[in-house]
Design a protein around this motif. Structure first.
Motif, PDB file in Angstrom:
ATOM      1  N   ALA A 197       0.818  -1.218   0.000  1.00 12.18           N
ATOM      2  CA  ALA A 197       0.000   0.000   0.000  1.00 12.18           C
ATOM      3  C   ALA A 197       0.849   1.263   0.000  1.00 12.18           C
ATOM      4  O   ALA A 197       0.397   2.322  -0.460  1.00 12.18           O
ATOM      5  N   VAL A 198       2.080   1.178   0.498  1.00 10.16           N
ATOM      6  CA  VAL A 198       2.958   2.350   0.469  1.00 10.16           C
ATOM      7  C   VAL A 198       3.253   2.746  -0.972  1.00 10.16           C
ATOM      8  O   VAL A 198       3.180   3.925  -1.345  1.00 10.16           O
ATOM      9  N   LEU A 199       3.575   1.760  -1.804  1.00  7.04           N
ATOM     10  CA  LEU A 199       3.875   2.076  -3.200  1.00  7.04           C
ATOM     11  C   LEU A 199       2.619   2.511  -3.951  1.00  7.04           C
ATOM     12  O   LEU A 199       2.690   3.344  -4.860  1.00  7.04           O
ATOM     13  N   ASP A 200       1.466   1.955  -3.585  1.00  6.06           N
ATOM     14  CA  ASP A 200       0.202   2.424  -4.173  1.00  6.06           C
ATOM     15  C   ASP A 200       0.026   3.920  -3.893  1.00  6.06           C
ATOM     16  O   ASP A 200      -0.340   4.694  -4.781  1.00  6.06           O
ATOM     17  N   ALA A 201       0.307   4.319  -2.652  1.00  9.26           N
ATOM     18  CA  ALA A 201       0.148   5.725  -2.262  1.00  9.26           C
ATOM     19  C   ALA A 201       1.194   6.606  -2.937  1.00  9.26           C
ATOM     20  O   ALA A 201       0.902   7.746  -3.313  1.00  9.26           O
ATOM     21  N   VAL A 202       2.415   6.098  -3.092  1.00 11.46           N
ATOM     22  CA  VAL A 202       3.441   6.860  -3.808  1.00 11.46           C
ATOM     23  C   VAL A 202       2.973   7.145  -5.234  1.00 11.46           C
ATOM     24  O   VAL A 202       3.088   8.280  -5.730  1.00 11.46           O
ATOM     25  N   GLU A 203       2.442   6.135  -5.903  1.00 11.73           N
ATOM     26  CA  GLU A 203       1.957   6.321  -7.276  1.00 11.73           C
ATOM     27  C   GLU A 203       0.832   7.349  -7.326  1.00 11.73           C
ATOM     28  O   GLU A 203       0.797   8.207  -8.221  1.00 11.73           O
ATOM     29  N   GLU A 204      -0.078   7.265  -6.360  1.00  7.47           N
ATOM     30  CA  GLU A 204      -1.203   8.210  -6.333  1.00  7.47           C
ATOM     31  C   GLU A 204      -0.708   9.640  -6.153  1.00  7.47           C
ATOM     32  O   GLU A 204      -1.114  10.558  -6.885  1.00  7.47           O
ATOM     33  N   LEU A 205       0.165   9.846  -5.187  1.00  6.40           N
ATOM     34  CA  LEU A 205       0.616  11.199  -4.868  1.00  6.40           C
ATOM     35  C   LEU A 205       1.614  11.735  -5.895  1.00  6.40           C
ATOM     36  O   LEU A 205       1.702  12.944  -6.107  1.00  6.40           O
ATOM     37  N   LEU A 256       9.472  18.183   7.654  1.00  5.50           N
ATOM     38  CA  LEU A 256       9.565  18.204   6.196  1.00  5.50           C
ATOM     39  C   LEU A 256      10.071  19.551   5.698  1.00  5.50           C
ATOM     40  O   LEU A 256       9.746  20.590   6.272  1.00  5.50           O
ATOM     41  N   PRO A 257      10.870  19.556   4.625  1.00  7.61           N
ATOM     42  CA  PRO A 257      11.374  20.820   4.076  1.00  7.61           C
ATOM     43  C   PRO A 257      10.222  21.745   3.690  1.00  7.61           C
ATOM     44  O   PRO A 257       9.383  21.386   2.866  1.00  7.61           O
ATOM     45  N   PRO A 258      10.157  22.947   4.277  1.00 11.00           N
ATOM     46  CA  PRO A 258       9.009  23.823   4.024  1.00 11.00           C
ATOM     47  C   PRO A 258       8.958  24.372   2.606  1.00 11.00           C
ATOM     48  O   PRO A 258       7.896  24.823   2.151  1.00 11.00           O
ATOM     49  N   GLU A 259      10.073  24.328   1.885  1.00 13.21           N
ATOM     50  CA  GLU A 259      10.081  24.882   0.530  1.00 13.21           C
ATOM     51  C   GLU A 259       9.432  23.966  -0.493  1.00 13.21           C
ATOM     52  O   GLU A 259       9.241  24.350  -1.648  1.00 13.21           O
ATOM     53  N   LEU A 260       9.087  22.732  -0.082  1.00 19.30           N
ATOM     54  CA  LEU A 260       8.436  21.788  -0.982  1.00 19.30           C
ATOM     55  C   LEU A 260       6.997  21.545  -0.517  1.00 19.30           C
ATOM     56  O   LEU A 260       6.710  21.563   0.672  1.00 19.30           O
ATOM     57  N   ASP A 261       6.117  21.330  -1.468  1.00 16.57           N
ATOM     58  CA  ASP A 261       4.696  21.129  -1.173  1.00 16.57           C
ATOM     59  C   ASP A 261       4.419  19.632  -1.066  1.00 16.57           C
ATOM     60  O   ASP A 261       4.178  18.960  -2.069  1.00 16.57           O
ATOM     61  N   PHE A 262       4.461  19.116   0.158  1.00 15.81           N
ATOM     62  CA  PHE A 262       4.296  17.679   0.378  1.00 15.81           C
ATOM     63  C   PHE A 262       2.836  17.317   0.621  1.00 15.81           C
ATOM     64  O   PHE A 262       2.124  18.005   1.365  1.00 15.81           O
ATOM     65  N   ALA A 263       2.408  16.236   0.009  1.00 17.02           N
ATOM     66  CA  ALA A 263       1.160  15.566   0.378  1.00 17.02           C
ATOM     67  C   ALA A 263       1.540  14.380   1.251  1.00 17.02           C
ATOM     68  O   ALA A 263       2.582  13.745   1.037  1.00 17.02           O
ATOM     69  N   THR A 264       0.722  14.081   2.257  1.00 18.33           N
ATOM     70  CA  THR A 264       1.102  13.055   3.227  1.00 18.33           C
ATOM     71  C   THR A 264       0.022  11.989   3.374  1.00 18.33           C
ATOM     72  O   THR A 264      -1.152  12.219   3.109  1.00 18.33           O
ATOM     73  N   ARG A 265       0.479  10.821   3.811  1.00 20.63           N
ATOM     74  CA  ARG A 265      -0.405   9.704   4.137  1.00 20.63           C
ATOM     75  C   ARG A 265       0.161   8.976   5.354  1.00 20.63           C
ATOM     76  O   ARG A 265       1.364   8.969   5.588  1.00 20.63           O
ATOM     77  N   ARG A 266      -0.721   8.343   6.113  1.00 24.15           N
ATOM     78  CA  ARG A 266      -0.314   7.430   7.172  1.00 24.15           C
ATOM     79  C   ARG A 266      -0.986   6.087   6.904  1.00 24.15           C
ATOM     80  O   ARG A 266      -2.184   6.025   6.672  1.00 24.15           O
ATOM     81  N   LEU A 267      -0.194   5.025   6.908  1.00 25.34           N
ATOM     82  CA  LEU A 267      -0.709   3.699   6.570  1.00 25.34           C
ATOM     83  C   LEU A 267      -0.348   2.722   7.682  1.00 25.34           C
ATOM     84  O   LEU A 267       0.825   2.578   8.035  1.00 25.34           O
ATOM     85  N   SER A 268      -1.361   2.068   8.231  1.00 25.46           N
ATOM     86  CA  SER A 268      -1.148   1.082   9.286  1.00 25.46           C
ATOM     87  C   SER A 268      -0.988  -0.306   8.687  1.00 25.46           C
ATOM     88  O   SER A 268      -1.636  -0.642   7.689  1.00 25.46           O
TER      89      SER A 268
END
Length: 251
Positions: free
Chosen positions: A27-35, A178-190
């Motif tokens: 699921a981590v790689l699924d989320a990487v692909e999505e984001l 996280l580096p503030p100069e980049l616009d990060f999208a985040t997820r948490r996966l259990s």
């Protein structure tokens, strides 16, 4: 920037790291692909701080064209042993031994916190192609589980309230740095895994703080943990729960 002795400490435990560290759920790689807005299959991916290749192997299985970058010679040797077909270079995130604009995705699995963002951010942006993605993730024990919270507290006491890179009680803390100069999208996966008690303890022993602590003190702590956890898991199988904190930014 020189890699710290704590970061270099993993080399002395490369074999145990490869054998006992948890990997990551698909699921981590699924989320990487999505984001990232693109599939990993067919993408040129550099796995930075690849260690023994836990994330590298998953990326390759997903169909990515992976290059592994690892600063530790012993860790790199273990990666080469398990993934002989994967291109591997010695280096670190502060000075990437990679051509500019040559990769679609850079991944840092359990590795970004060992870099200096003053160097690693511009290096990542240099190496990424336009539209490429920077993916950072960490795997932490799920401190909402009572026995894990109690173990985290013992680790905190042992290491003066800071159990380092591997035992962050609140996984959301990963996002605060996280580096503030980049616009990060985040997820948490259990996710969870069931392992023999010996594997659980051996994984703890690969934490950088234990590697710096020394064998005598480490063995004393792990012996006490074995006694405590035997009472919780009398059949000898530990039900670990983990939370992956994932952050992805597009270039």
């Amino acid at each position: 920037m020189t890699i710290t002795p704590q970061a270099r400490s993993f080399d002395k435990a490369a074999a145990s790291y490869a054998q006992n560290r948890p990997s990551y759920p698909p699921a981590v790689l699924d989320a990487v692909e999505e984001l990232a807005g693109r599939p990993l299959g067919g993408a040129r991916v550099a796995d930075i701080g690849a260690g023994t290749g836990l994330a590298t192997a998953l990326l390759r299985t997903r169909g990515a064209h992976v290059v592994a970058v690892e600063p530790g010679p012993a860790m790199a040797s273990r990666l080469r042993l398990g993934l002989p077909a994967v291109p591997l270079v010695l280096g670190d995130g502060n000075s990437l031994p990679l051509a500019s604009g040559s990769f679609d995705v850079l991944t840092y699995a359990q590795a970004w916190h060992w870099t200096d963002p003053r160097s690693s951010v511009p290096e990542a942006l240099r190496v990424l192609r336009p539209g490429g993605a920077l993916a950072l993730w960490w795997n932490d024990s799920d401190a909402t589980v009572p026995w894990i919270a109690e173990q985290d507290a013992r680790l905190g006491r042992l290491f003066g309230g800071d159990d380092g890179d591997d035992g962050v009680p609140d996984p959301t803390a990963r996002f605060r740095g996280l580096p503030p100069e980049l616009d990060f999208a985040t997820r948490r996966l259990s996710w969870a895994r069931s392992v023999p008690l010996g594997t659980h303890l051996a994984n703890l022993a690969t934490y950088s703080d234990f590697l710096m602590l020394g064998k005598k003190a480490t063995d004393a702590f792990l012996d006490a943990e074995r006694d405590l956890l035997t009472g919780i898991f009398p059949d000898g199988t530990v039900e670990e729960r983990h939370v992956v904190s994932l952050a992805v930014a597009r270039r």
